[in-house]
Design a protein around this motif. Sequence first.
Motif, PDB file in Angstrom:
ATOM      1  N   HIS A  37       0.814  -1.220   0.000  1.00  0.00           N
ATOM      2  CA  HIS A  37       0.000   0.000   0.000  1.00  0.00           C
ATOM      3  C   HIS A  37       0.847   1.269   0.000  1.00  0.00           C
ATOM      4  CE1 HIS A  37      -3.927  -1.880   0.334  1.00  0.00           C
ATOM      5  NE2 HIS A  37      -3.425  -2.708   1.232  1.00  0.00           N
ATOM      6  N   SER A  38       2.166   1.142  -0.031  1.00  0.00           N
ATOM      7  CA  SER A  38       3.015   2.324   0.014  1.00  0.00           C
ATOM      8  C   SER A  38       3.042   3.038  -1.332  1.00  0.00           C
ATOM      9  CB  SER A  38       4.448   1.939   0.406  1.00  0.00           C
ATOM     10  OG  SER A  38       5.068   1.169  -0.619  1.00  0.00           O
ATOM     11  N   SER A  39       3.330   4.328  -1.295  1.00  0.00           N
ATOM     12  CA  SER A  39       3.460   5.110  -2.523  1.00  0.00           C
ATOM     13  C   SER A  39       4.645   4.630  -3.355  1.00  0.00           C
ATOM     14  CB  SER A  39       3.642   6.593  -2.185  1.00  0.00           C
ATOM     15  OG  SER A  39       2.527   7.096  -1.490  1.00  0.00           O
ATOM     16  N   ALA A  40       5.728   4.291  -2.680  1.00  0.00           N
ATOM     17  CA  ALA A  40       6.923   3.856  -3.400  1.00  0.00           C
ATOM     18  C   ALA A  40       6.661   2.577  -4.186  1.00  0.00           C
ATOM     19  CB  ALA A  40       8.072   3.639  -2.415  1.00  0.00           C
ATOM     20  N   PHE A  41       5.851   1.677  -3.648  1.00  0.00           N
ATOM     21  CA  PHE A  41       5.544   0.441  -4.359  1.00  0.00           C
ATOM     22  C   PHE A  41       4.733   0.747  -5.609  1.00  0.00           C
ATOM     23  CE2 PHE A  41       3.140  -3.532  -5.068  1.00  0.00           C
ATOM     24  CZ  PHE A  41       4.212  -4.418  -5.151  1.00  0.00           C
ATOM     25  N   ARG A  42       3.764   1.631  -5.498  1.00  0.00           N
ATOM     26  CA  ARG A  42       2.959   1.979  -6.679  1.00  0.00           C
ATOM     27  C   ARG A  42       3.807   2.604  -7.775  1.00  0.00           C
ATOM     28  NH1 ARG A  42      -0.497   3.639  -2.627  1.00  0.00           N
ATOM     29  NH2 ARG A  42      -0.099   5.863  -2.961  1.00  0.00           N
ATOM     30  N   ARG A  43       4.799   3.404  -7.395  1.00  0.00           N
ATOM     31  CA  ARG A  43       5.631   4.070  -8.404  1.00  0.00           C
ATOM     32  C   ARG A  43       6.487   3.092  -9.198  1.00  0.00           C
ATOM     33  NH1 ARG A  43       6.241   8.140  -4.382  1.00  0.00           N
ATOM     34  NH2 ARG A  43       8.258   7.278  -3.782  1.00  0.00           N
ATOM     35  N   LEU A  44       6.696   1.897  -8.674  1.00  0.00           N
ATOM     36  CA  LEU A  44       7.491   0.908  -9.408  1.00  0.00           C
ATOM     37  C   LEU A  44       6.850   0.551 -10.747  1.00  0.00           C
ATOM     38  CD1 LEU A  44       8.555  -1.586  -6.577  1.00  0.00           C
ATOM     39  CD2 LEU A  44       9.857   0.329  -7.515  1.00  0.00           C
ATOM     40  N   LYS A  45       5.559   0.829 -10.883  1.00  0.00           N
ATOM     41  CA  LYS A  45       4.859   0.549 -12.143  1.00  0.00           C
ATOM     42  C   LYS A  45       5.511   1.262 -13.314  1.00  0.00           C
ATOM     43  CE  LYS A  45       0.339   1.231 -14.370  1.00  0.00           C
ATOM     44  NZ  LYS A  45      -1.032   1.775 -14.220  1.00  0.00           N
ATOM     45  N   HIS A  46       6.050   2.455 -13.069  1.00  0.00           N
ATOM     46  CA  HIS A  46       6.626   3.245 -14.149  1.00  0.00           C
ATOM     47  C   HIS A  46       8.127   3.449 -13.950  1.00  0.00           C
ATOM     48  CE1 HIS A  46       2.810   3.960 -16.039  1.00  0.00           C
ATOM     49  NE2 HIS A  46       2.291   4.394 -14.910  1.00  0.00           N
ATOM     50  N   TYR A  59       7.658  -4.717 -21.932  1.00  0.00           N
ATOM     51  CA  TYR A  59       8.823  -5.102 -21.139  1.00  0.00           C
ATOM     52  C   TYR A  59       8.545  -5.030 -19.639  1.00  0.00           C
ATOM     53  CZ  TYR A  59      10.874  -4.356 -25.704  1.00  0.00           C
ATOM     54  OH  TYR A  59      11.140  -4.405 -27.048  1.00  0.00           O
ATOM     55  N   ARG A  60       9.390  -5.728 -18.868  1.00  0.00           N
ATOM     56  CA  ARG A  60       9.227  -5.727 -17.411  1.00  0.00           C
ATOM     57  C   ARG A  60       9.488  -4.340 -16.840  1.00  0.00           C
ATOM     58  NH1 ARG A  60       9.249 -10.960 -19.565  1.00  0.00           N
ATOM     59  NH2 ARG A  60       8.596 -12.443 -17.968  1.00  0.00           N
ATOM     60  N   THR A  61       8.762  -4.015 -15.792  1.00  0.00           N
ATOM     61  CA  THR A  61       9.041  -2.849 -14.973  1.00  0.00           C
ATOM     62  C   THR A  61       9.479  -3.343 -13.604  1.00  0.00           C
ATOM     63  OG1 THR A  61       6.806  -2.706 -14.065  1.00  0.00           O
ATOM     64  CG2 THR A  61       7.212  -1.577 -16.169  1.00  0.00           C
ATOM     65  N   ARG A  62       9.881  -2.412 -12.748  1.00  0.00           N
ATOM     66  CA  ARG A  62      10.251  -2.807 -11.390  1.00  0.00           C
ATOM     67  C   ARG A  62       9.060  -3.426 -10.655  1.00  0.00           C
ATOM     68  NH1 ARG A  62      15.546  -3.574 -10.542  1.00  0.00           N
ATOM     69  NH2 ARG A  62      16.628  -2.120 -11.936  1.00  0.00           N
ATOM     70  N   LEU A  63       7.862  -2.989 -10.974  1.00  0.00           N
ATOM     71  CA  LEU A  63       6.687  -3.547 -10.293  1.00  0.00           C
ATOM     72  C   LEU A  63       6.464  -4.993 -10.712  1.00  0.00           C
ATOM     73  CD1 LEU A  63       4.295  -3.162  -8.396  1.00  0.00           C
ATOM     74  CD2 LEU A  63       2.972  -2.334 -10.351  1.00  0.00           C
ATOM     75  N   ALA A  93       9.660  -5.567  -1.204  1.00  0.00           N
ATOM     76  CA  ALA A  93      10.301  -4.294  -0.857  1.00  0.00           C
ATOM     77  C   ALA A  93      11.675  -4.120  -1.473  1.00  0.00           C
ATOM     78  CB  ALA A  93      10.423  -4.186   0.668  1.00  0.00           C
ATOM     79  N   HIS A  94      12.280  -5.175  -1.998  1.00  0.00           N
ATOM     80  CA  HIS A  94      13.714  -5.135  -2.270  1.00  0.00           C
ATOM     81  C   HIS A  94      14.137  -4.073  -3.280  1.00  0.00           C
ATOM     82  CE1 HIS A  94      12.958  -7.406  -5.996  1.00  0.00           C
ATOM     83  NE2 HIS A  94      14.196  -7.177  -6.321  1.00  0.00           N
ATOM     84  N   ASP A  95      13.241  -3.619  -4.154  1.00  0.00           N
ATOM     85  CA  ASP A  95      13.609  -2.630  -5.171  1.00  0.00           C
ATOM     86  C   ASP A  95      12.964  -1.264  -4.955  1.00  0.00           C
ATOM     87  OD1 ASP A  95      15.455  -3.999  -6.656  1.00  0.00           O
ATOM     88  OD2 ASP A  95      14.108  -4.495  -8.316  1.00  0.00           O
ATOM     89  N   LEU A  96      12.371  -1.011  -3.807  1.00  0.00           N
ATOM     90  CA  LEU A  96      11.692   0.267  -3.587  1.00  0.00           C
ATOM     91  C   LEU A  96      12.637   1.453  -3.735  1.00  0.00           C
ATOM     92  CD1 LEU A  96       9.365  -0.441  -0.500  1.00  0.00           C
ATOM     93  CD2 LEU A  96       8.740  -0.395  -2.928  1.00  0.00           C
ATOM     94  N   GLY A  97      13.908   1.264  -3.447  1.00  0.00           N
ATOM     95  CA  GLY A  97      14.866   2.369  -3.472  1.00  0.00           C
ATOM     96  C   GLY A  97      15.470   2.650  -4.826  1.00  0.00           C
ATOM     97  N   HIS A  98      15.041   1.909  -5.857  1.00  0.00           N
ATOM     98  CA  HIS A  98      15.618   2.135  -7.178  1.00  0.00           C
ATOM     99  C   HIS A  98      15.205   3.493  -7.735  1.00  0.00           C
ATOM    100  CE1 HIS A  98      18.242  -0.832  -8.909  1.00  0.00           C
ATOM    101  NE2 HIS A  98      17.539  -1.805  -8.359  1.00  0.00           N
ATOM    102  N   THR A  99      16.132   4.101  -8.438  1.00  0.00           N
ATOM    103  CA  THR A  99      15.924   5.376  -9.110  1.00  0.00           C
ATOM    104  C   THR A  99      15.131   5.165 -10.396  1.00  0.00           C
ATOM    105  OG1 THR A  99      17.894   5.087 -10.459  1.00  0.00           O
ATOM    106  CG2 THR A  99      18.193   6.119  -8.298  1.00  0.00           C
ATOM    107  N   PRO A 100      14.731   6.255 -11.069  1.00  0.00           N
ATOM    108  CA  PRO A 100      14.269   6.088 -12.446  1.00  0.00           C
ATOM    109  C   PRO A 100      15.414   5.566 -13.315  1.00  0.00           C
ATOM    110  CG  PRO A 100      14.599   8.421 -11.941  1.00  0.00           C
ATOM    111  CD  PRO A 100      14.729   7.673 -10.647  1.00  0.00           C
ATOM    112  N   PHE A 101      15.075   4.880 -14.374  1.00  0.00           N
ATOM    113  CA  PHE A 101      16.037   4.375 -15.358  1.00  0.00           C
ATOM    114  C   PHE A 101      16.947   3.274 -14.811  1.00  0.00           C
ATOM    115  CE2 PHE A 101      15.772   9.132 -16.092  1.00  0.00           C
ATOM    116  CZ  PHE A 101      14.672   9.048 -16.936  1.00  0.00           C
ATOM    117  N   GLY A 102      16.474   2.528 -13.826  1.00  0.00           N
ATOM    118  CA  GLY A 102      17.182   1.344 -13.360  1.00  0.00           C
ATOM    119  C   GLY A 102      18.575   1.638 -12.829  1.00  0.00           C
ATOM    120  N   HIS A 103      19.500   0.695 -13.094  1.00  0.00           N
ATOM    121  CA  HIS A 103      20.866   0.849 -12.593  1.00  0.00           C
ATOM    122  C   HIS A 103      21.573   2.024 -13.251  1.00  0.00           C
ATOM    123  CE1 HIS A 103      21.004  -2.631  -9.957  1.00  0.00           C
ATOM    124  NE2 HIS A 103      20.369  -3.317 -10.880  1.00  0.00           N
TER     125      HIS A 103
END
Length: 393
Positions: A37-46, A59-63, A93-103
């Motif tokens: 339910h966190s905002s950060a999890f929802r943002r993984l969609k994009h 293609y796969r997204t972080r979500l 939760a493991h990827d919540l801290g990722h920036t835009p544009f992946g690595h």
Amino acid sequence: MSEAFACDPSQSRGRLYPEDESAHRSCFQRDRDRIIHSSAFRRLKHKTQVFVEHEGDFYRTRLTHSIEVAQVARTISNTLGLDVDLAEAVALAHDLGHTPFGHTGEDALDELMLPFGGFDHNAQTVRIVTMLERHYAEFDGLNLTWDTLEGIAKHNGPVEGVIPYALSEYNRLHDLELHTHASAEAQVAALSDDIAYNNHDLHDGLRAGLFTEAEIVQLPMVGAAYAEVDRLYPDTDPYRRRHEALRRVFGYMVVDLIDCSRARLRDSGARSAQEVRDCGAPVIAFSDGLYADLKEIRHFLFTRMYRAPKVMVVRERVTRALKDLFPIYMERPDLLPHRWQGDVARAEGRAALARLVADYIAGMTDRFALQQHAELTGADVLDGLGQSGLSQH
């Protein structure tokens, strides 16, 4: 039935801010639900996995990646008698801290933050779930259990050497014992990540036309999987053939991890979750043979996909976008959203401001970062690229 070495929610080390626990959910189930339910999890969609969002929605997204990792972690942890909910929470939760544009984005932000302590996406995840999510009346963050936070911080192993500032800040308040290995559940989440991305990056690389099936059948496991499919279904169409083969590669990795880890857990003699942490070595692992095969697959993906010329063109463009945005916000912090201005006012010194700017940029989706860059600079870094020449087979 859980094994003795599994984490027991009734024996959790609790939360930084004490709460009455639910009558209907275990503490690890509540952690999982708060993450979802966190905002950060929802943002993984994009947020990008490998390809930037403009390159298509196939293609796969972080979500989608995080959901796949959680599914693998549930299967493996359940089979091994571990706590499924804890493994799932860490995986989600493991990827919540990722920036835009992946690595690519992480590398750019780390370089920009070098004068201020650098940037690490795993430590940023801890910062998000302990401070940046601000929805609850009584605390910042999600107030996750110690066990889940430990798993997020250490799922890739003990944190050694210089501890990233985002992690060290919280660790001073709530000691996560960074020098030890994490629980077996967190270790499962880490290797479920490996299984998921090695499998789906083969899918996505084929779809993008970065390599061919004739090339990947030369890889270990992959050739055997295609041969089995051709024997069982000689007349199937190319798309079903590909899916059937790669789902077998997926299965090979899962079965190997379960079999090897079951033996390692038995041989470790661990009779509690704490004894797992104190083993001095991971208890969840692939066999030596499959690990060697995975190294070969990873090398192939690195050279043919992650560093493919078409991908590198986009990588260079989006790196430029983040390197443009960072100094703009540093000089004009008033451009940050209104709800950030209180933090800006309280920031003492340039390092504190830089961390706020890094938090803001790291939280952006691919689309929003590109929009902000275009709005603030008047330039479209992806102009003329179309879909970078990537096909969608």
